[in-house]
Design an enzyme around this catalytic site. Structure first.
Site, PDB file in Angstrom:
ATOM      1  N   ARG A 224      12.065  -2.040  11.302  1.00  0.00           N
ATOM      2  CA  ARG A 224      10.706  -1.768  11.798  1.00  0.00           C
ATOM      3  C   ARG A 224      10.323  -2.821  12.830  1.00  0.00           C
ATOM      4  O   ARG A 224      10.351  -4.024  12.541  1.00  0.00           O
ATOM      5  CB  ARG A 224       9.738  -1.757  10.598  1.00  0.00           C
ATOM      6  CG  ARG A 224       8.417  -1.162  10.946  1.00  0.00           C
ATOM      7  CD  ARG A 224       7.548  -1.004   9.744  1.00  0.00           C
ATOM      8  NE  ARG A 224       6.197  -1.388  10.090  1.00  0.00           N
ATOM      9  CZ  ARG A 224       5.129  -1.170   9.362  1.00  0.00           C
ATOM     10  NH1 ARG A 224       5.248  -0.561   8.213  1.00  0.00           N
ATOM     11  NH2 ARG A 224       3.936  -1.559   9.771  1.00  0.00           N
TER      12      ARG A 224
ATOM     13  N   ARG B 259      11.529  -6.420   4.856  1.00  0.00           N
ATOM     14  CA  ARG B 259      11.454  -5.012   5.280  1.00  0.00           C
ATOM     15  C   ARG B 259      11.982  -4.846   6.705  1.00  0.00           C
ATOM     16  O   ARG B 259      12.680  -3.892   7.016  1.00  0.00           O
ATOM     17  CB  ARG B 259      10.001  -4.532   5.184  1.00  0.00           C
ATOM     18  CG  ARG B 259       9.824  -3.063   5.525  1.00  0.00           C
ATOM     19  CD  ARG B 259       8.409  -2.580   5.262  1.00  0.00           C
ATOM     20  NE  ARG B 259       7.425  -3.221   6.114  1.00  0.00           N
ATOM     21  CZ  ARG B 259       6.100  -3.071   5.989  1.00  0.00           C
ATOM     22  NH1 ARG B 259       5.609  -2.314   5.044  1.00  0.00           N
ATOM     23  NH2 ARG B 259       5.273  -3.674   6.797  1.00  0.00           N
TER      24      ARG B 259
ATOM     25  N   LYS C 101       0.829  -1.213   0.000  1.00  0.00           N
ATOM     26  CA  LYS C 101       0.000   0.000   0.000  1.00  0.00           C
ATOM     27  C   LYS C 101       0.862   1.262   0.000  1.00  0.00           C
ATOM     28  O   LYS C 101       0.621   2.187  -0.768  1.00  0.00           O
ATOM     29  CB  LYS C 101      -0.932   0.029   1.224  1.00  0.00           C
ATOM     30  CG  LYS C 101      -1.889  -1.150   1.312  1.00  0.00           C
ATOM     31  CD  LYS C 101      -2.886  -0.984   2.453  1.00  0.00           C
ATOM     32  CE  LYS C 101      -2.291  -1.083   3.840  1.00  0.00           C
ATOM     33  NZ  LYS C 101      -1.808  -2.421   4.213  1.00  0.00           N
TER      34      LYS C 101
ATOM     35  N   ARG D 229      -0.618  -9.667  13.055  1.00  0.00           N
ATOM     36  CA  ARG D 229      -1.157  -8.586  12.213  1.00  0.00           C
ATOM     37  C   ARG D 229      -2.028  -9.160  11.094  1.00  0.00           C
ATOM     38  O   ARG D 229      -3.064  -8.587  10.749  1.00  0.00           O
ATOM     39  CB  ARG D 229      -0.015  -7.742  11.627  1.00  0.00           C
ATOM     40  CG  ARG D 229       0.595  -6.815  12.680  1.00  0.00           C
ATOM     41  CD  ARG D 229       1.993  -6.372  12.323  1.00  0.00           C
ATOM     42  NE  ARG D 229       2.041  -5.514  11.153  1.00  0.00           N
ATOM     43  CZ  ARG D 229       3.133  -5.341  10.404  1.00  0.00           C
ATOM     44  NH1 ARG D 229       4.249  -5.978  10.703  1.00  0.00           N
ATOM     45  NH2 ARG D 229       3.098  -4.545   9.371  1.00  0.00           N
TER      46      ARG D 229
ATOM     47  N   ARG E 190      -9.526   0.514   9.078  1.00  0.00           N
ATOM     48  CA  ARG E 190      -9.183  -0.877   9.413  1.00  0.00           C
ATOM     49  C   ARG E 190     -10.301  -1.587  10.167  1.00  0.00           C
ATOM     50  O   ARG E 190     -10.170  -2.777  10.472  1.00  0.00           O
ATOM     51  CB  ARG E 190      -7.924  -0.894  10.263  1.00  0.00           C
ATOM     52  CG  ARG E 190      -6.615  -1.123   9.484  1.00  0.00           C
ATOM     53  CD  ARG E 190      -5.512  -1.125  10.502  1.00  0.00           C
ATOM     54  NE  ARG E 190      -4.304  -1.788  10.135  1.00  0.00           N
ATOM     55  CZ  ARG E 190      -3.247  -1.183   9.587  1.00  0.00           C
ATOM     56  NH1 ARG E 190      -3.291   0.078   9.260  1.00  0.00           N
ATOM     57  NH2 ARG E 190      -2.150  -1.872   9.379  1.00  0.00           N
TER      58      ARG E 190
HETATM   59  P1  AMP Z   1       0.708   0.047   9.122  1.00  0.00           P
HETATM   60  O1  AMP Z   1       1.914   0.897   8.949  1.00  0.00           O
HETATM   61  O2  AMP Z   1      -0.479   0.580   8.369  1.00  0.00           O
HETATM   62  O3  AMP Z   1       0.955  -1.408   8.860  1.00  0.00           O
HETATM   63  O4  AMP Z   1       0.307   0.154  10.670  1.00  0.00           O
HETATM   64  C1  AMP Z   1       1.175  -0.252  11.704  1.00  0.00           C
HETATM   65  C2  AMP Z   1       0.392  -0.417  12.991  1.00  0.00           C
HETATM   66  O5  AMP Z   1      -0.195   0.834  13.368  1.00  0.00           O
HETATM   67  C3  AMP Z   1      -0.784  -1.384  12.931  1.00  0.00           C
HETATM   68  O6  AMP Z   1      -0.392  -2.727  13.130  1.00  0.00           O
HETATM   69  C4  AMP Z   1      -1.662  -0.863  14.067  1.00  0.00           C
HETATM   70  O7  AMP Z   1      -1.151  -1.235  15.336  1.00  0.00           O
HETATM   71  C5  AMP Z   1      -1.497   0.643  13.932  1.00  0.00           C
HETATM   72  N1  AMP Z   1      -2.482   1.225  12.995  1.00  0.00           N
HETATM   73  C6  AMP Z   1      -2.226   1.811  11.794  1.00  0.00           C
HETATM   74  N2  AMP Z   1      -3.361   2.228  11.211  1.00  0.00           N
HETATM   75  C7  AMP Z   1      -4.369   1.891  12.060  1.00  0.00           C
HETATM   76  C8  AMP Z   1      -5.783   2.023  11.999  1.00  0.00           C
HETATM   77  N3  AMP Z   1      -6.406   2.591  10.944  1.00  0.00           N
HETATM   78  N4  AMP Z   1      -6.494   1.554  13.062  1.00  0.00           N
HETATM   79  C9  AMP Z   1      -5.908   1.005  14.112  1.00  0.00           C
HETATM   80  N5  AMP Z   1      -4.565   0.812  14.224  1.00  0.00           N
HETATM   81  C10 AMP Z   1      -3.809   1.272  13.201  1.00  0.00           C
END
Ligand code: AMP
Length: 193
Positions: A134, A128, A14, A145, A89
């Site tokens: 990360r 990654r 994404k 996840r 989400r």
């Molecule tokens: P991402 O970078 O989008 O994979 O997000 C990393 C982490 O941030 C996720 O595993 C969640 O813990 C948190 N996170 C990101 N976006 C959201 C969202 N829209 N709702 C809830 N938690 C989020």
């Protein structure tokens, strides 16, 4: 405005595709994961709370991310549009996004799901993790996840199916191939809607 939700499991590409779409359509990038990581880096109160949740691979509470979104919408209203990456989400987040956009007489134009098999996701995220350090890109957290995605986030696609704005794209291939597929969907959508 063109308001795109870029949807898909963690590791589906994404962020990479969002960058290319922003270049092409001059959209404002709204990546809740990036905003949260910035809070973590700055060691704010919110960042400290969020870090524990993120390192476990769980979702931070809806009200926190929705507040972030409302702020971004207000800051960039009247521009060419938004690309939402990693948001919504949950179905509640999707409902709140609809409400927040409707204040500006706007809505979600298209939801693009990147379809990527689990083994490929795992491979990409482990890579990654090694390259960027990360902290949630380790095998145990990645598994959670993906689980959280299947349980809490996949229902968001049914919500957008009902609104007839959801399309899927094969997310396996080169960055350029996948980008072309996405642009094609956006153009088809703009023609017929
Ligand atoms: P991402 O970078 O989008 O994979 O997000 C990393 C982490 O941030 C996720 O595993 C969640 O813990 C948190 N996170 C990101 N976006 C959201 C969202 N829209 N709702 C809830 N938690 C989020």
């Amino acid at each position: 405005m063109l308001n795109i939700v870029l949807f898909g499991p963690p590791g589906s590409g994404k962020g990479t595709q969002a960058e290319k779409l922003i270049d092409k359509y001059k959209l404002t990038h709204v990546a809740t994961g990036d905003i949260l990581r910035d809070e973590v880096d700055r060691q704010t109160d919110l960042g400290k709370q969020a870090k524990v949740i993120m390192d476990a691979g769980e979702l931070v509470p809806d009200n926190i991310v929705i507040d972030m979104i409302r702020k971004k919408l207000e800051e960039h209203k009247g521009g060419p549009g938004f690309i939402f990456d990693g948001f919504p989400r949950t179905v509640d987040q999707a409902r709140e996004l609809r409400k927040a956009l409707s204040k500006y007489d706007e809505n979600v134009s298209i939801v693009i799901s990147l379809e990527v098999p689990k083994e490929v996701l795992m491979e990409r995220m482990l890579k990654r993790g090694k390259e960027t350090g990360r902290s949630d890109d380790n095998e145990e957290t990645i598994n959670n996840r993906i689980d959280v995605y299947e349980r809490q986030t996949v229902p968001v696609t049914y919500y957008y199916d009902k609104k007839h704005v959801h399309v899927s794209v094969d997310g396996v291939g080169t960055i350029e191939e996948i980008f072309k597929r996405i642009v094609k969907k956006i153009e088809e959508f703009e023609t017929y809607h």
